[in-house]
Design an enzyme around this catalytic site. Structure first.
Site, PDB file in Angstrom:
ATOM      1  N   CYS A  84      32.709  10.766 -35.030  1.00  0.00           N
ATOM      2  CA  CYS A  84      31.814  10.676 -36.182  1.00  0.00           C
ATOM      3  C   CYS A  84      32.101   9.403 -36.981  1.00  0.00           C
ATOM      4  O   CYS A  84      31.176   8.687 -37.394  1.00  0.00           O
ATOM      5  CB  CYS A  84      31.982  11.892 -37.085  1.00  0.00           C
ATOM      6  SG  CYS A  84      31.593  13.475 -36.306  1.00  0.00           S
TER       7      CYS A  84
ATOM      8  N   ALA B  25      29.734   6.009 -38.264  1.00  0.00           N
ATOM      9  CA  ALA B  25      29.629   5.472 -39.616  1.00  0.00           C
ATOM     10  C   ALA B  25      30.146   4.039 -39.695  1.00  0.00           C
ATOM     11  O   ALA B  25      29.581   3.198 -40.401  1.00  0.00           O
ATOM     12  CB  ALA B  25      30.392   6.367 -40.583  1.00  0.00           C
TER      13      ALA B  25
ATOM     14  N   ARG C 128      21.705 -24.053 -62.364  1.00  0.00           N
ATOM     15  CA  ARG C 128      22.761 -24.334 -63.337  1.00  0.00           C
ATOM     16  C   ARG C 128      23.034 -25.841 -63.404  1.00  0.00           C
ATOM     17  O   ARG C 128      23.352 -26.469 -62.386  1.00  0.00           O
ATOM     18  CB  ARG C 128      24.037 -23.599 -62.932  1.00  0.00           C
ATOM     19  CG  ARG C 128      25.258 -23.867 -63.792  1.00  0.00           C
ATOM     20  CD  ARG C 128      25.172 -23.170 -65.124  1.00  0.00           C
ATOM     21  NE  ARG C 128      26.461 -23.156 -65.795  1.00  0.00           N
ATOM     22  CZ  ARG C 128      26.661 -22.663 -67.011  1.00  0.00           C
ATOM     23  NH1 ARG C 128      25.642 -22.131 -67.674  1.00  0.00           N
ATOM     24  NH2 ARG C 128      27.860 -22.691 -67.565  1.00  0.00           N
TER      25      ARG C 128
ATOM     26  N   GLU D  96      37.188   4.620 -44.271  1.00  0.00           N
ATOM     27  CA  GLU D  96      36.835   4.780 -42.858  1.00  0.00           C
ATOM     28  C   GLU D  96      37.663   3.846 -41.967  1.00  0.00           C
ATOM     29  O   GLU D  96      37.161   3.237 -41.036  1.00  0.00           O
ATOM     30  CB  GLU D  96      35.336   4.584 -42.656  1.00  0.00           C
ATOM     31  CG  GLU D  96      34.542   5.681 -43.355  1.00  0.00           C
ATOM     32  CD  GLU D  96      33.059   5.620 -43.097  1.00  0.00           C
ATOM     33  OE1 GLU D  96      32.675   5.147 -42.015  1.00  0.00           O
ATOM     34  OE2 GLU D  96      32.294   6.061 -43.965  1.00  0.00           O
ATOM     35  N   GLY D  97      38.940   3.785 -42.294  1.00  0.00           N
ATOM     36  CA  GLY D  97      39.875   2.927 -41.578  1.00  0.00           C
ATOM     37  C   GLY D  97      40.141   1.672 -42.376  1.00  0.00           C
ATOM     38  O   GLY D  97      39.227   0.881 -42.630  1.00  0.00           O
TER      39      GLY D  97
ATOM     40  N   SER E  61      45.340   7.390 -43.450  1.00  0.00           N
ATOM     41  CA  SER E  61      45.330   6.698 -42.166  1.00  0.00           C
ATOM     42  C   SER E  61      45.911   7.531 -41.031  1.00  0.00           C
ATOM     43  O   SER E  61      45.797   7.165 -39.865  1.00  0.00           O
ATOM     44  CB  SER E  61      46.113   5.375 -42.274  1.00  0.00           C
ATOM     45  OG  SER E  61      45.466   4.494 -43.179  1.00  0.00           O
TER      46      SER E  61
ATOM     47  N   THR F 295      32.969  11.113 -50.216  1.00  0.00           N
ATOM     48  CA  THR F 295      31.659  10.679 -50.699  1.00  0.00           C
ATOM     49  C   THR F 295      30.658  11.826 -50.617  1.00  0.00           C
ATOM     50  O   THR F 295      30.615  12.554 -49.624  1.00  0.00           O
ATOM     51  CB  THR F 295      31.157   9.488 -49.869  1.00  0.00           C
ATOM     52  OG1 THR F 295      32.072   8.399 -50.000  1.00  0.00           O
ATOM     53  CG2 THR F 295      29.775   9.033 -50.333  1.00  0.00           C
TER      54      THR F 295
END
Length: 387
Positions: free
Chosen positions: A241, A245, A271, A366-367, A141, A167
């Protein structure tokens, strides 16, 4: 797919023919090509590399970039692509997101014309795979504290350090690496096969198993000066960037949420419990209604952000609000569906547990959820609570 349940407010009713075709095409691709093997791939921690070039042929890689072999789609279309990919699996969307919004975008926004002409067309077709090296073992972070360092040496740079939880790292042909220099933080293109560079896979993941994740290690790597992203000038470029994302995640996770809701509706109608469908019970209908309501709200957030982004008016804090909100919605929907399905909810025959495990990672990467809330808090108060 029950669009009444998953788009209760008809948020996407005004999509044009092109956007509808894109959505339908990606949906069919995911269902026909990716989904038949997802249970086995998730169980065996396997990412099907063979579908990457098919994604390239469909224009799914770098789809909202213009020129250099990219499709040049609008931001709503890009969001819809991410949504359909993540309806299949967060790992599939993660691959496309890293390739497009992190690796390709970094070159597109900060690379030289020569770098863009050389790398982007091959990345758009899937012939070259990219990854994005920002996170370090001791700095998640707080990326500004990174220790990876590049020292200028004649007409090259000597790179030392490491990155983790990256990744695509084990399958990438090129890594976008952010490093400290005497001039501040800069971005570098590190190609596979560079002496002193390795990208081992991280094993034993319990989440995003149908996705390849690894570390990046640099031991006196010599990087030619032409592999410097010449327009980078500080951490703000890496964060730009990430905003690309994160925007894709805002849409993407709703695909996972919708898949869970559809699964819950179908299951409860079939069900039989106490001689009647499980869907006939008040507690079940309440849970389904709440899931549908939250997804409807998430769709409104996603569409508004896409409009702002298309008009170049979106703020990073607005994307943070969307990422935090929609990931929480999706994770709650996956957990609720798992609960509704009872013991069957943990079976690979159904999708909700896989989505739930995946979304635990999306909630963090990503945060983190908390960091995004603090970004919004800073925007509201003018005070940075994380500094």
């Amino acid at each position: 797919m029950d669009t009444l349940a998953t788009d209760f407010l008809n948020t996407f009713q005004d999509l044009d023919e092109s956007q509808l075709l894109i959505k339908e095409t990606v949906h069919k691709f995911v269902q026909n090509v990716f989904m038949p093997n997802i249970t086995e791939n998730f169980e065996n921690a396997h990412f099907p590399k063979e579908i990457i070039k098919e994604m390239g042929k469909l224009g799914l890689l770098g789809s909202n970039l213009h020129g250099y072999g990219c499709a040049g789609l609008d931001e709503i279309s890009y969001g819809l692509i991410m949504k359909e990919l993540e309806r299949g699996d967060s790992g599939l969307r993660s691959f496309a997101s890293v390739q497009s919004s992190l690796a390709m975008y970094a070159i597109y926004a900060f690379g030289s014309e020569e770098q863009k002409k050389y790398f982007l067309p091959k990345m758009a077709t899937g012939d070259t795979i990219g990854c994005f090296g920002l996170t370090e073992p001791d700095f998640g972070s707080d990326p500004a504290g990174m220790k990876t360092f590049a020292k200028k040496s004649g007409d090259s740079w000597v790179l030392n350090g490491s990155k983790t939880w990256i990744t695509n790292a084990p399958i990438a042909d090129i890594a976008i690496v952010w490093a400290q220099t005497d001039e501040g933080i800069r971005g570098f293109l590190v190609e596979k096969g560079t002496k002193g560079f390795s990208a081992p896979e991280i094993k034993n993941k319990l989440s995003l198993r149908a996705s390849k994740t690894g570390s990046l290690f640099f031991d006196n790597c010599q990087i030619p000066n032409e592999n410097l992203l010449e327009k980078t000038e500080g951490l703000k470029n890496a964060l730009m960037c990430l905003n690309q994302a994160r925007f894709g995640i805002v849409f993407g996770v709703l695909g996972a949420a919708e898949d869970c809701l559809n699964e819950a509706i179908h299951y409860t109608k079939e069900r039989i419990m106490f001689k009647k469908p499980l869907a006939s019970f008040q507690l079940i209908q309440r849970k389904l209604a709440l899931m549908s309501t939250e997804i409807a709200k998430g769709n409104l957030v996603a569409l508004q952000l896409a409009k702002l982004k298309q008009n170049k008016k979106v703020k990073p804090a607005q994307i943070s609000m969307g990422k935090q909100n929609n990931v929480q919605i999706a994770l709650d929907c996956a957990r609720t569906t798992r609960d509704i399905l009872g013991a069957n909810g943990i079976s690979g025959e159904y999708h909700c547990m896989r989505h739930m495990c995946n979304l635990e990672s999306v909630y963090t990467y990503e945060g983190t959820n908390d960091i995004h809330l603090l970004i919004v808090g800073q925007h509201l108060t003018g005070i940075a609570a994380f500094e």
